[in-house]
Design a protein around this motif. Structure first.
Motif, PDB file in Angstrom:
ATOM      1  N   VAL A 177       2.836   9.079  -0.699  1.00 24.87           N
ATOM      2  CA  VAL A 177       1.942   8.524   0.310  1.00 24.87           C
ATOM      3  C   VAL A 177       1.223   9.680   1.007  1.00 24.87           C
ATOM      4  N   HIS A 224      -1.386   5.266  -1.305  1.00 30.60           N
ATOM      5  CA  HIS A 224      -0.122   5.156  -2.037  1.00 30.60           C
ATOM      6  C   HIS A 224      -0.381   5.320  -3.530  1.00 30.60           C
ATOM      7  N   TRP A 255       7.737   2.158   0.783  1.00 28.91           N
ATOM      8  CA  TRP A 255       6.717   2.045   1.825  1.00 28.91           C
ATOM      9  C   TRP A 255       6.416   0.593   2.130  1.00 28.91           C
TER      10      TRP A 255
END
Length: 316
Positions: A5, A48, A82
């Motif tokens: 990320v 991402h 995430w």
């Protein structure tokens, strides 16, 4: 396995403009996922990817937020964490009769509510965003007033809208499609958990998916995607919705509404209902009650709209 990320500070205008882009990172394959969030410290863009982002990709990200005081930060994280972390602890969402909740918040629905268990996953659409919640609210109103009939959820993501339609009207024939096979696997799993086994799922880009071509025209089409794909799909959708049928549009920003309404107004749609806000929700009706178009005409229109394919991660 791990994923990565990259985070970049931005202002609200930059965040809204970035997530409204159809292809924020042209030429990058596979396309990375871009999200925007607002926290105590202001707005943040998050990129991402499955591998460490290249300098070229980070430069593209930086170009989306000229106001950022620092370059993007890059962090290696466990794969998909995430998503789970972003949704962990989030409260259930109530929209009309619908009560959307993650598994760890089960048992909180009130009597008379339609409880939908939607877990954190690699597919988007948990009801937390205003677009999904607004679509659920209008969908509930429609199901109270009429039979939903033949329903298409275009770009289904987690499957929440398709499942809501199937649960609100057990007689509805619901088809859900997405360009991302991961999203379809997630949506099928959610449908099973929510006792909505009658939904037909299919993988395909735009209006070119086989289940759509076979079942069109529809009484109701749900399209919670983004403004640019919606405009590009306007012609195809004018053949996909039956005369007198309904089209629910979401994923557009307030400043994009005029262009959306103009594109669909020119193709025979009129505004029936609108939910206001930064992310307006539009319910349109196709004018006319004439004979539906031929299958060949519908297929030609679908092919013209196929260029408007998008990743389900672009849905909200």
């Amino acid at each position: 396995m791990t994923s990565w990320v990259a985070r970049l500070s931005c202002n609200r205008r930059e965040a809204e403009a970035a997530i409204a882009l159809d292809e924020p990172f042209p030429g990058i394959a596979p396309p990375p996922i871009l999200t925007a969030t607002e926290g105590d410290g202001g707005w943040l863009l998050e990129l991402h990817t499955g591998t460490r982002p290249s300098p070229a990709l980070l430069a593209m990200l930086s170009a989306l937020a000229p106001s950022a005081p620092d370059p993007p930060s890059v962090e290696e994280i466990p794969e998909a964490d995430w998503v789970v972390q972003s949704q962990a602890g989030q409260a259930p969402v109530d929209a009309g009769r619908f009560h959307v909740f993650p598994g760890h918040r089960a048992g909180e629905a009130r009597p008379g509510q339609i409880a939908l268990r939607i877990e954190a996953s690699l597919a988007f659409g948990t009801g937390q965003h205003a677009t999904t919640a607004g679509c659920l609210l209008i969908l509930d109103r429609l199901a109270r007033q009429r039979r939903l009939g033949r329903v298409l959820d275009l770009g289904t993501g987690s499957g929440v809208l398709a499942i809501a339609a199937a649960r609100a009207d057990r007689s509805a024939r619901v088809i859900a499609t997405d360009i991302d096979p991961v999203a379809i696997r997630v949506a099928r799993r959610h449908a099973g958990r929510n006792h909505a086994d009658g939904i037909s799922f299919g993988v395909g880009a735009g209006l070119g998916a086989t289940p759509i071509r076979r079942a069109a025209p529809f009484d109701l089409v749900l399209a919670n995607i983004l403004a640019r794909p919606l405009i590009e799909l306007a012609e195809g959708l004018s053949w996909t919705v039956r005369p007198g049928g309904l089209l629910l549009l979401a994923g557009l920003l307030r400043g994009q509404e005029r262009a959306i309404r103009a594109a669909f107004g020119a193709r025979g749609f009129r505004l029936v209902q609108r939910l206001q806000g930064d992310w307006p929700i539009l319910l349109l009706a196709r004018r006319g009650r004439g004979k539906p178009p031929s299958r060949a005409a519908a297929i030609r229109a679908a092919r013209r709209g196929k260029a408007a394919a998008w990743r389900s991660a672009g849905t909200i």
